[in-house]
Design a protein around this motif. Structure first.
Motif, PDB file in Angstrom:
ATOM      1  N   SER A 136       5.065   9.952   6.119  1.00 49.47           N
ATOM      2  CA  SER A 136       4.893  10.922   7.204  1.00 49.47           C
ATOM      3  C   SER A 136       5.630  12.223   6.887  1.00 49.47           C
ATOM      4  O   SER A 136       5.116  13.317   7.154  1.00 49.47           O
ATOM      5  CB  SER A 136       5.382  10.342   8.535  1.00 49.47           C
ATOM      6  OG  SER A 136       6.749   9.985   8.435  1.00 49.47           O
ATOM      7  N   GLU A 137       6.833  12.130   6.286  1.00 47.44           N
ATOM      8  CA  GLU A 137       7.571  13.337   5.893  1.00 47.44           C
ATOM      9  C   GLU A 137       6.861  14.068   4.765  1.00 47.44           C
ATOM     10  O   GLU A 137       6.794  15.298   4.748  1.00 47.44           O
ATOM     11  CB  GLU A 137       8.994  12.988   5.454  1.00 47.44           C
ATOM     12  CG  GLU A 137       9.933  12.673   6.584  1.00 47.44           C
ATOM     13  CD  GLU A 137      11.338  12.403   6.097  1.00 47.44           C
ATOM     14  OE1 GLU A 137      11.764  13.014   5.090  1.00 47.44           O
ATOM     15  OE2 GLU A 137      12.018  11.574   6.731  1.00 47.44           O
ATOM     16  N   ILE A 138       6.346  13.309   3.805  1.00 51.41           N
ATOM     17  CA  ILE A 138       5.593  13.929   2.717  1.00 51.41           C
ATOM     18  C   ILE A 138       4.363  14.623   3.287  1.00 51.41           C
ATOM     19  O   ILE A 138       4.031  15.746   2.912  1.00 51.41           O
ATOM     20  CB  ILE A 138       5.203  12.880   1.655  1.00 51.41           C
ATOM     21  CG1 ILE A 138       6.460  12.333   0.968  1.00 51.41           C
ATOM     22  CG2 ILE A 138       4.234  13.474   0.624  1.00 51.41           C
ATOM     23  CD1 ILE A 138       6.214  11.160   0.043  1.00 51.41           C
ATOM     24  N   GLY A 191       0.349  10.788   7.340  1.00 53.66           N
ATOM     25  CA  GLY A 191       1.001   9.737   6.563  1.00 53.66           C
ATOM     26  C   GLY A 191       0.006   8.801   5.893  1.00 53.66           C
ATOM     27  O   GLY A 191       0.133   8.505   4.698  1.00 53.66           O
ATOM     28  N   PRO A 192      -1.028   8.321   6.637  1.00 52.15           N
ATOM     29  CA  PRO A 192      -2.021   7.444   6.002  1.00 52.15           C
ATOM     30  C   PRO A 192      -2.796   8.129   4.872  1.00 52.15           C
ATOM     31  O   PRO A 192      -3.139   7.500   3.870  1.00 52.15           O
ATOM     32  CB  PRO A 192      -2.953   7.059   7.156  1.00 52.15           C
ATOM     33  CG  PRO A 192      -2.094   7.152   8.377  1.00 52.15           C
ATOM     34  CD  PRO A 192      -1.177   8.324   8.101  1.00 52.15           C
ATOM     35  N   ALA A 193      -3.051   9.440   5.003  1.00 53.17           N
ATOM     36  CA  ALA A 193      -3.754  10.165   3.933  1.00 53.17           C
ATOM     37  C   ALA A 193      -2.871  10.236   2.685  1.00 53.17           C
ATOM     38  O   ALA A 193      -3.366  10.105   1.555  1.00 53.17           O
ATOM     39  CB  ALA A 193      -4.146  11.563   4.397  1.00 53.17           C
ATOM     40  N   LEU A 231       7.571  15.405  -4.637  1.00 52.66           N
ATOM     41  CA  LEU A 231       8.388  14.883  -3.537  1.00 52.66           C
ATOM     42  C   LEU A 231       8.818  13.443  -3.806  1.00 52.66           C
ATOM     43  O   LEU A 231       9.967  13.069  -3.532  1.00 52.66           O
ATOM     44  CB  LEU A 231       7.618  14.990  -2.213  1.00 52.66           C
ATOM     45  CG  LEU A 231       7.398  16.424  -1.729  1.00 52.66           C
ATOM     46  CD1 LEU A 231       6.355  16.466  -0.624  1.00 52.66           C
ATOM     47  CD2 LEU A 231       8.716  17.027  -1.252  1.00 52.66           C
ATOM     48  N   LEU A 232       7.927  12.625  -4.357  1.00 50.35           N
ATOM     49  CA  LEU A 232       8.288  11.240  -4.672  1.00 50.35           C
ATOM     50  C   LEU A 232       9.278  11.167  -5.821  1.00 50.35           C
ATOM     51  O   LEU A 232      10.124  10.270  -5.858  1.00 50.35           O
ATOM     52  CB  LEU A 232       7.032  10.425  -5.002  1.00 50.35           C
ATOM     53  CG  LEU A 232       6.163  10.048  -3.819  1.00 50.35           C
ATOM     54  CD1 LEU A 232       4.882   9.382  -4.296  1.00 50.35           C
ATOM     55  CD2 LEU A 232       6.919   9.123  -2.866  1.00 50.35           C
ATOM     56  N   ASP A 277      -1.852  16.519  -4.847  1.00 48.47           N
ATOM     57  CA  ASP A 277      -1.350  15.363  -5.608  1.00 48.47           C
ATOM     58  C   ASP A 277      -0.047  15.717  -6.316  1.00 48.47           C
ATOM     59  O   ASP A 277       0.905  14.937  -6.320  1.00 48.47           O
ATOM     60  CB  ASP A 277      -2.377  14.910  -6.656  1.00 48.47           C
ATOM     61  CG  ASP A 277      -3.625  14.310  -6.051  1.00 48.47           C
ATOM     62  OD1 ASP A 277      -3.515  13.614  -5.027  1.00 48.47           O
ATOM     63  OD2 ASP A 277      -4.710  14.532  -6.608  1.00 48.47           O
ATOM     64  N   LEU A 278      -0.002  16.884  -6.934  1.00 46.83           N
ATOM     65  CA  LEU A 278       1.195  17.310  -7.660  1.00 46.83           C
ATOM     66  C   LEU A 278       2.384  17.489  -6.721  1.00 46.83           C
ATOM     67  O   LEU A 278       3.508  17.109  -7.061  1.00 46.83           O
ATOM     68  CB  LEU A 278       0.923  18.598  -8.432  1.00 46.83           C
ATOM     69  CG  LEU A 278      -0.143  18.498  -9.523  1.00 46.83           C
ATOM     70  CD1 LEU A 278      -0.365  19.848 -10.173  1.00 46.83           C
ATOM     71  CD2 LEU A 278       0.237  17.464 -10.557  1.00 46.83           C
TER      72      LEU A 278
END
Length: 196
Positions: free
Chosen positions: A24-26, A34-36, A14-15, A8-9
């Motif tokens: 998807s990149e994250i 990406g969906p996760a 990244l955000l 999460d951190l």
């Protein structure tokens, strides 16, 4: 209850660097799909950790001006109104209130005469004294570290730990430090709901 973990951190870091970075990149960076990542971001929004996605505009690139840092000693009863007035000014980038009750503002002034601008903007009776410093550079960082995060119990305000509970109350996901606080909150919610 699952508390914030290292993944999460990393997602938050990244955000904070780029709120438009594709999930998807994250996901590639944190070892998830990406969906996760999308599910985790949705959960963080529901918990109130992420309040929204904003644009960080460097106003100095949009107009000429003199970047300054103002520190105002304000009459205690006037702190709130001074903060509001400065916050409404087009020249103000950011306003802070210190624990000592001072007001600090990063402003981009159309003039180098901070005193005249301040007198035109804020009531003269509210400000006891002020200091103005010219800024040569401004670098903003939105660092995300594990110690920055502590969910608060919606009932008592205590920190929510592993023993805490997260429950959906109405349309909101709400965190509690213990089941007793959850019960009290739910009871009050139901009473208010029936009273409407």
């Amino acid at each position: 209850m699952r508390t914030l973990d290292e993944t999460d951190l990393k997602i938050l870091r990244l955000l904070s660097e780029d709120g438009r970075k594709p999930y998807s990149e994250i996901g590639d960076s944190v070892g998830l799909s990406g969906p996760a990542v999308s599910d985790r971001v949705s959960r963080l929004r529901e918990l109130g950790v992420i309040r929204g996605f904003t644009v960080d505009v460097d106003r100095s690139t949009l107009r000429d001006g003199t970047p300054m840092l103002l520190r105002l000693s304000v009459v205690p009863d006037d702190v709130e109104s001074v903060v509001a007035t400065l916050g409404e000014s087009e020249e103000t980038e950011t306003v802070y209130t210190t624990a000592a009750g001072d007001v600090v503002a990063h402003v981009n002034l159309p003039t180098t005469d901070a005193r005249s601008w301040l007198l035109d903007t804020v009531s003269g009776d509210a400000v006891r004294s002020f200091d103005a410093d010219l800024l040569t550079d401004v670098e903003t960082t939105d660092a995300v570290a594990g110690t920055d995060f502590a969910l608060s119990c919606a009932e008592c305000g205590n920190t929510v730990t592993e023993e805490g509970v997260t429950t959906r109350v109405g349309d909101d996901l709400v965190s509690f430090c213990c089941s007793s606080c959850e019960s009290r909150y739910q009871e009050r919610y139901e009473e208010l709901k029936q009273g409407v």
